[in-house]
Every structure is written in C-alpha cells, then in structure tokens.
Design an enzyme around this catalytic site. Structure first.
Site, PDB file in Angstrom:
ATOM      1  N   SER A  93      -7.140  -1.618  47.604  1.00 41.45           N
ATOM      2  CA  SER A  93      -7.297  -0.633  48.673  1.00 41.45           C
ATOM      3  C   SER A  93      -5.959  -0.371  49.345  1.00 41.45           C
ATOM      4  CB  SER A  93      -8.354  -1.009  49.702  1.00 41.45           C
ATOM      5  OG  SER A  93      -8.620   0.124  50.513  1.00 41.45           O
ATOM      6  N   HIS A  98       2.449  -1.478  61.460  1.00 43.38           N
ATOM      7  CA  HIS A  98       3.072  -0.621  62.470  1.00 43.38           C
ATOM      8  C   HIS A  98       3.674  -1.531  63.532  1.00 43.38           C
ATOM      9  CE1 HIS A  98       0.640   2.623  60.757  1.00 43.38           C
ATOM     10  NE2 HIS A  98      -0.385   1.800  60.857  1.00 43.38           N
ATOM     11  N   CYS A 113     -11.334  -4.314  48.491  1.00 40.51           N
ATOM     12  CA  CYS A 113     -12.685  -3.962  48.090  1.00 40.51           C
ATOM     13  C   CYS A 113     -13.413  -5.123  47.404  1.00 40.51           C
ATOM     14  CB  CYS A 113     -12.686  -2.708  47.222  1.00 40.51           C
ATOM     15  SG  CYS A 113     -11.775  -2.865  45.695  1.00 40.51           S
TER      16      CYS A 113
END
Length: 159
Positions: A93, A98, A113
C-alpha cells in the site's frame, strides 16, 4: 479482482490465535489491512528539516519490515522554516511522512493490506529523530464479516 490486497482480505482471518481481540467462532471477521498512525513530538527542528534524516527513517521501516517499494519515492523539502514530506508507493500500500520543524513534529502513516509484525516506532523515532514522545495507533481497516463476502470462484479468487 485478483490484487494482492484482495487476496490478503480473503486470506487474513481475524481470530483469537492471530490477534489480541477475541471473537466467537461464528463472528470471525476478515480485514482489508492494518494502518499505523504515528506522531513523534519534541524533535529538534534541524533533524526534521533534514531530507537525509527522514529518508533514513523510511528506508529503515521498509527494510526491517520487508516491504516492497513500487517506483521511485516522492520527496519534497519545503523552504525554511518548513519541513519534509515523503511518500512511498508500496506493493503492500503506502508509507507517508510529514514534518513540521517549527513545531517539533513528525508524522508517519503506514498502511499494509495484510498483517505485518509491529515495527518499534517508539524506540526507533526516539533514536533517529531524537523525539521526546512518540504516540502510535494501529487501526484495522476494512472489516468484512465472512458471511457478507461474495461467493468465490472455483479458483478461490475473489471476483
């Protein structure tokens, strides 16, 4: 549909033997994946402005969990006082990070997943980003009750 995530959904059974929450035999669910949401706070701004520091964290997550990167990771280093954003497309996935150096915050999001062993987010981010605190949540995503799944084909693949 025969994607790795659908195969994982089809095969990943949530039961008392492979997960901490206990379910009655008739109530077993399947999950589409697991998502780790991580906030590291109290990090020095100079580390959070360093593209190399964040790349090292992400590379270590990927290496130690045996994840498979698809394509080239995307990175953006913002002008001062901004931080760094990174995104990895994974066959499992994605991994995103950040940073906000002006606030001493780094956030990470890893979605897989299928189940993975837990990565030691707290100790690694304290070590690599000098975080004073690390909060981590793991969320099971896409719960599907077995009885609600569509019938499978004779090959066992989901439609």
């Amino acid at each position: 549909m025969n994607s790795p995530c659908w195969r994982a959904l089809h095969l990943e059974e949530r039961s008392p033997t492979n997960f901490s929450t206990s379910f009655a035999e008739s109530d077993r669910d399947l999950i589409a994946g697991c998502e780790w949401i991580v906030d590291a706070t109290g990090c020095p701004g100079e580390i959070l402005r360093s593209l190399e520091s964040l790349q090292a964290v992400c590379d270590r997550v990927i290496r130690e969990l045996g994840l498979q990167v698809v394509g080239v990771p995307l990175w953006r280093q913002f002008p001062e006082p901004g931080g760094v954003t990174g995104l990895f497309l994974l066959s499992e996935s994605h991994l995103a990070c950040h940073t906000w150096p002006e606030h001493g915050i780094a956030t990470f999001n890893l979605f897989c997943c299928h189940r993975r062993r837990e990565w030691p987010w707290k100790s690694r981010l304290k070590e690599m980003l000098a975080a004073s605190s690390v909060d981590m949540q793991m969320v099971e995503r896409g719960h599907v009750t077995r009885s609600l799944l569509p019938a499978t084909s004779s090959s066992g693949d989901l439609p």
